[in-house]
Design a protein around this motif. Structure first.
Motif, PDB file in Angstrom:
ATOM      1  N   ALA A   1       0.825  -1.206   0.000  1.00  0.00           N
ATOM      2  CA  ALA A   1       0.000   0.000   0.000  1.00  0.00           C
ATOM      3  C   ALA A   1       0.860   1.257   0.000  1.00  0.00           C
ATOM      4  CB  ALA A   1      -0.933  -0.011   1.213  1.00  0.00           C
ATOM      5  N   GLU A   2       1.937   1.259   0.777  1.00  0.00           N
ATOM      6  CA  GLU A   2       2.832   2.422   0.806  1.00  0.00           C
ATOM      7  C   GLU A   2       3.514   2.626  -0.543  1.00  0.00           C
ATOM      8  OE1 GLU A   2       2.783   4.529   3.008  1.00  0.00           O
ATOM      9  OE2 GLU A   2       2.482   3.670   4.991  1.00  0.00           O
ATOM     10  N   VAL A   3       3.921   1.536  -1.193  1.00  0.00           N
ATOM     11  CA  VAL A   3       4.537   1.657  -2.513  1.00  0.00           C
ATOM     12  C   VAL A   3       3.562   2.281  -3.501  1.00  0.00           C
ATOM     13  CG1 VAL A   3       5.390   0.355  -4.506  1.00  0.00           C
ATOM     14  CG2 VAL A   3       6.212  -0.206  -2.212  1.00  0.00           C
ATOM     15  N   LEU A   4       2.315   1.838  -3.475  1.00  0.00           N
ATOM     16  CA  LEU A   4       1.325   2.393  -4.387  1.00  0.00           C
ATOM     17  C   LEU A   4       1.125   3.886  -4.153  1.00  0.00           C
ATOM     18  CD1 LEU A   4      -1.320  -0.472  -4.345  1.00  0.00           C
ATOM     19  CD2 LEU A   4       0.125   0.199  -6.280  1.00  0.00           C
TER      20      LEU A   4
ATOM     21  N   PHE B   1       4.597   5.718  -5.296  1.00  0.00           N
ATOM     22  CA  PHE B   1       4.851   5.624  -6.739  1.00  0.00           C
ATOM     23  C   PHE B   1       3.588   5.884  -7.572  1.00  0.00           C
ATOM     24  CE2 PHE B   1       8.572   3.607  -5.035  1.00  0.00           C
ATOM     25  CZ  PHE B   1       9.568   3.805  -5.976  1.00  0.00           C
ATOM     26  N   ASP B   2       2.611   6.558  -6.981  1.00  0.00           N
ATOM     27  CA  ASP B   2       1.394   6.953  -7.703  1.00  0.00           C
ATOM     28  C   ASP B   2       0.716   5.773  -8.397  1.00  0.00           C
ATOM     29  OD1 ASP B   2       1.688   9.643  -6.980  1.00  0.00           O
ATOM     30  OD2 ASP B   2       3.030  10.016  -8.670  1.00  0.00           O
ATOM     31  N   GLY B   3       0.688   4.639  -7.700  1.00  0.00           N
ATOM     32  CA  GLY B   3       0.004   3.469  -8.231  1.00  0.00           C
ATOM     33  C   GLY B   3       0.756   2.707  -9.292  1.00  0.00           C
ATOM     34  N   GLN B   4       1.972   3.143  -9.613  1.00  0.00           N
ATOM     35  CA  GLN B   4       2.719   2.531 -10.708  1.00  0.00           C
ATOM     36  C   GLN B   4       3.548   1.359 -10.172  1.00  0.00           C
ATOM     37  OE1 GLN B   4       3.112   6.365 -13.644  1.00  0.00           O
ATOM     38  NE2 GLN B   4       4.843   5.916 -12.335  1.00  0.00           N
ATOM     39  N   ALA B   5       2.879   0.251  -9.902  1.00  0.00           N
ATOM     40  CA  ALA B   5       3.532  -0.927  -9.348  1.00  0.00           C
ATOM     41  C   ALA B   5       2.840  -2.180  -9.841  1.00  0.00           C
ATOM     42  CB  ALA B   5       3.525  -0.894  -7.816  1.00  0.00           C
ATOM     43  N   ILE B   6       3.614  -3.242  -9.969  1.00  0.00           N
ATOM     44  CA  ILE B   6       3.110  -4.558 -10.345  1.00  0.00           C
ATOM     45  C   ILE B   6       3.643  -5.554  -9.324  1.00  0.00           C
ATOM     46  CG2 ILE B   6       3.042  -6.354 -12.126  1.00  0.00           C
ATOM     47  CD1 ILE B   6       3.754  -4.178 -14.183  1.00  0.00           C
ATOM     48  N   VAL B   7       2.785  -6.414  -8.793  1.00  0.00           N
ATOM     49  CA  VAL B   7       3.201  -7.471  -7.877  1.00  0.00           C
ATOM     50  C   VAL B   7       2.943  -8.810  -8.558  1.00  0.00           C
ATOM     51  CG1 VAL B   7       2.854  -8.563  -5.643  1.00  0.00           C
ATOM     52  CG2 VAL B   7       2.725  -6.075  -5.836  1.00  0.00           C
ATOM     53  N   VAL B   8       3.993  -9.633  -8.634  1.00  0.00           N
ATOM     54  CA  VAL B   8       3.924 -10.903  -9.352  1.00  0.00           C
ATOM     55  C   VAL B   8       4.144 -12.047  -8.366  1.00  0.00           C
ATOM     56  CG1 VAL B   8       4.782 -12.222 -11.321  1.00  0.00           C
ATOM     57  CG2 VAL B   8       4.938  -9.709 -11.337  1.00  0.00           C
ATOM     58  N   PRO B   9       3.238 -13.025  -8.305  1.00  0.00           N
ATOM     59  CA  PRO B   9       3.447 -14.158  -7.405  1.00  0.00           C
ATOM     60  C   PRO B   9       4.503 -15.121  -7.934  1.00  0.00           C
ATOM     61  CG  PRO B   9       1.448 -14.491  -8.686  1.00  0.00           C
ATOM     62  CD  PRO B   9       1.964 -13.115  -9.035  1.00  0.00           C
ATOM     63  N   VAL B  10       5.218 -15.756  -6.995  1.00  0.00           N
ATOM     64  CA  VAL B  10       6.186 -16.809  -7.326  1.00  0.00           C
ATOM     65  C   VAL B  10       5.782 -18.037  -6.523  1.00  0.00           C
ATOM     66  CG1 VAL B  10       8.628 -17.390  -7.575  1.00  0.00           C
ATOM     67  CG2 VAL B  10       7.931 -14.985  -7.499  1.00  0.00           C
TER      68      VAL B  10
ATOM     69  N   ALA C   1       8.172  -1.401  -8.974  1.00  0.00           N
ATOM     70  CA  ALA C   1       7.616  -0.052  -8.922  1.00  0.00           C
ATOM     71  C   ALA C   1       8.427   0.840  -9.863  1.00  0.00           C
ATOM     72  CB  ALA C   1       7.647   0.504  -7.501  1.00  0.00           C
ATOM     73  N   PHE C   2       7.757   1.769 -10.524  1.00  0.00           N
ATOM     74  CA  PHE C   2       8.347   2.516 -11.638  1.00  0.00           C
ATOM     75  C   PHE C   2       8.336   4.012 -11.344  1.00  0.00           C
ATOM     76  CE2 PHE C   2       6.269  -1.353 -13.028  1.00  0.00           C
ATOM     77  CZ  PHE C   2       7.288  -2.003 -13.706  1.00  0.00           C
ATOM     78  N   ARG C   3       9.505   4.626 -11.467  1.00  0.00           N
ATOM     79  CA  ARG C   3       9.652   6.059 -11.193  1.00  0.00           C
ATOM     80  C   ARG C   3       9.058   6.921 -12.312  1.00  0.00           C
ATOM     81  NH1 ARG C   3      13.419   9.893  -9.049  1.00  0.00           N
ATOM     82  NH2 ARG C   3      12.357  11.874  -9.322  1.00  0.00           N
ATOM     83  N   GLU C   4       9.080   6.420 -13.541  1.00  0.00           N
ATOM     84  CA  GLU C   4       8.648   7.222 -14.684  1.00  0.00           C
ATOM     85  C   GLU C   4       7.208   7.684 -14.518  1.00  0.00           C
ATOM     86  OE1 GLU C   4       8.279   6.820 -19.565  1.00  0.00           O
ATOM     87  OE2 GLU C   4       8.968   5.125 -18.350  1.00  0.00           O
ATOM     88  N   ARG C   5       6.972   8.977 -14.710  1.00  0.00           N
ATOM     89  CA  ARG C   5       5.633   9.520 -14.586  1.00  0.00           C
ATOM     90  C   ARG C   5       4.743   8.960 -15.699  1.00  0.00           C
ATOM     91  NH1 ARG C   5       4.629  13.827 -11.480  1.00  0.00           N
ATOM     92  NH2 ARG C   5       3.016  14.597 -12.922  1.00  0.00           N
ATOM     93  N   HIS C   6       3.512   8.616 -15.324  1.00  0.00           N
ATOM     94  CA  HIS C   6       2.536   8.086 -16.281  1.00  0.00           C
ATOM     95  C   HIS C   6       3.087   6.853 -17.002  1.00  0.00           C
ATOM     96  CE1 HIS C   6       0.607  11.851 -15.402  1.00  0.00           C
ATOM     97  NE2 HIS C   6       1.562  12.548 -15.996  1.00  0.00           N
TER      98      HIS C   6
ATOM     99  N   LEU D   1      -3.504  -6.970  -2.865  1.00  0.00           N
ATOM    100  CA  LEU D   1      -2.690  -7.199  -1.674  1.00  0.00           C
ATOM    101  C   LEU D   1      -2.767  -6.006  -0.728  1.00  0.00           C
ATOM    102  CD1 LEU D   1       0.471  -8.902  -3.199  1.00  0.00           C
ATOM    103  CD2 LEU D   1      -1.062  -9.917  -1.519  1.00  0.00           C
ATOM    104  N   ALA D   2      -2.675  -4.795  -1.282  1.00  0.00           N
ATOM    105  CA  ALA D   2      -2.732  -3.609  -0.445  1.00  0.00           C
ATOM    106  C   ALA D   2      -4.053  -3.525   0.293  1.00  0.00           C
ATOM    107  CB  ALA D   2      -2.514  -2.359  -1.297  1.00  0.00           C
ATOM    108  N   GLY D   3      -5.125  -3.980  -0.328  1.00  0.00           N
ATOM    109  CA  GLY D   3      -6.424  -3.918   0.301  1.00  0.00           C
ATOM    110  C   GLY D   3      -6.555  -4.814   1.510  1.00  0.00           C
ATOM    111  N   ARG D   4      -5.675  -5.771   1.673  1.00  0.00           N
ATOM    112  CA  ARG D   4      -5.731  -6.663   2.818  1.00  0.00           C
ATOM    113  C   ARG D   4      -5.286  -5.995   4.113  1.00  0.00           C
ATOM    114  NH1 ARG D   4      -3.024 -12.236   0.412  1.00  0.00           N
ATOM    115  NH2 ARG D   4      -4.227 -12.325  -1.521  1.00  0.00           N
ATOM    116  N   ARG D   5      -4.646  -4.837   3.992  1.00  0.00           N
ATOM    117  CA  ARG D   5      -4.111  -4.183   5.185  1.00  0.00           C
ATOM    118  C   ARG D   5      -5.187  -3.904   6.207  1.00  0.00           C
ATOM    119  NH1 ARG D   5      -1.148   1.591   4.791  1.00  0.00           N
ATOM    120  NH2 ARG D   5      -3.076   2.004   3.672  1.00  0.00           N
ATOM    121  N   GLY D   6      -6.369  -3.524   5.755  1.00  0.00           N
ATOM    122  CA  GLY D   6      -7.411  -3.139   6.696  1.00  0.00           C
ATOM    123  C   GLY D   6      -8.328  -4.266   7.107  1.00  0.00           C
ATOM    124  N   ARG D   7      -8.062  -5.476   6.636  1.00  0.00           N
ATOM    125  CA  ARG D   7      -8.971  -6.579   6.954  1.00  0.00           C
ATOM    126  C   ARG D   7      -8.635  -7.200   8.305  1.00  0.00           C
ATOM    127  NH1 ARG D   7      -9.062  -9.639   1.070  1.00  0.00           N
ATOM    128  NH2 ARG D   7      -9.764  -7.846  -0.123  1.00  0.00           N
TER     129      ARG D   7
END
Length: 294
Positions: A216-219, A222-231, A241-246, A288-294
């Protein structure tokens, strides 16, 4: 098979599941019986290496394996999550500056040094014993383009120069992900120190609920510019997470580029690109970020 480094103390593994030879940072006068008792009751308190004749593993304790190296191919990425972390090269194919926080057995360091010889590389590790065990994992010696720094990763990043193309975070202690690296302050430093098109890559291990706050903090940072991939093979997730704007991945181009990277570096980049696109379209990071408040 590579011989054990003569500077490390070797003894038979006392564990039922981790069989082979243990390599410890102990003097030659150490008493194997005393070490065995401390290893078994969990009071040893130092990292150690298990060598089963084919692979060497780094452990803090037997609950969480930290790193693996195949003796016949010491520069290869043995664990699936480390292969996925290097999918950052899809977005930054020729990084000039790479930084790693959390050395472990040095798998990522060795891969980068062997495959990216033009890159400047810094590895930061807080535990002197982990650095000292690097000889068991055949780490290359420091040089003009390679530094191994004993420091707290958060403190190091706060004073580091900007312009980092790839920042890899693979930092764990005996209890799990290093908590100091999960704060908004650290993640803001990470964003600020990346180059304009830089990529942050974080290995997340354990149950998703345990690091939902970090995602959640990364999102946020980084203005929501993140991808989480399961292994699933390793029980991990890898966050990009990506620094590039848009930032907007050009998936068709990335899939074509993945074939070039496979030819250049040997990893199955086409499969990695497919995993990234699938995870991006499923919005796993927000789930995943949404699980923080559950």
């Amino acid at each position: 098979m590579s011989a054990a480094p003569p500077t490390l103390f070797a003894m038979p593994s006392p564990f039922d599941t981790e069989v082979g030879t243990l390599l410890l940072r102990e003097p030659p006068t150490a008493k194997a019986g005393e070490l065995r008792a401390r290893l078994l009751d969990g009071s040893y308190g130092k990292p150690f290496v298990v060598d089963d004749g084919e692979l060497r593993y780094l452990y803090f304790d037997t609950r969480l394996m930290q790193s693996a190296m195949r003796l016949a191919a010491p520069d290869a990425l043995e664990l699936r999550y480390t292969q996925l972390m290097m999918a950052c090269l899809l977005f930054v194919p020729r990084p000039q500056r790479v930084a790693l926080i959390g050395l472990g057995g040095g798998s990522l360091l060795k891969f980068c040094c062997s495959r990216l010889p033009a890159a400047d590389f810094t590895a930061v590790e807080i535990d002197a014993d982990v650095i000292a065990l690097g000889e068991a994992f055949l780490l290359p010696p420091p040089g003009p383009r390679l530094r191994v720094v004993e420091a707290d990763g958060a403190a190091w990043l706060a004073q580091a120069d900007g312009g980092i193309d790839v920042l890899l975070i693979d930092a764990f202690d005996a209890h799990g992900f290093a908590p100091a690296l999960a704060s908004r302050e650290f993640l803001q430093h990470a964003c600020d120190k990346l180059a304009g098109k830089g990529v942050l890559v974080i290995n997340l291990a354990g149950e998703g609920e345990r690091y939902a706050g970090l995602v959640a903090e990364v999102l946020t940072v980084f203005d929501g510019q993140a991808i989480v991939v399961p292994v699933p093979e390793d029980g991990n997730h890898v966050l990009f997470a990506f620094r590039e704007r848009h930032f907007e991945p050009r998936w068709r181009w990335l899939h074509n580029h993945a074939r070039e990277l496979r030819a250049r570096h040997g990893l199955d980049f086409p499969a990695l690109a497919q995993k990234l696109e699938r995870a991006a379209r499923q919005s796993l990071a927000r789930d995943l970020a949404g699980r923080r408040g559950r």
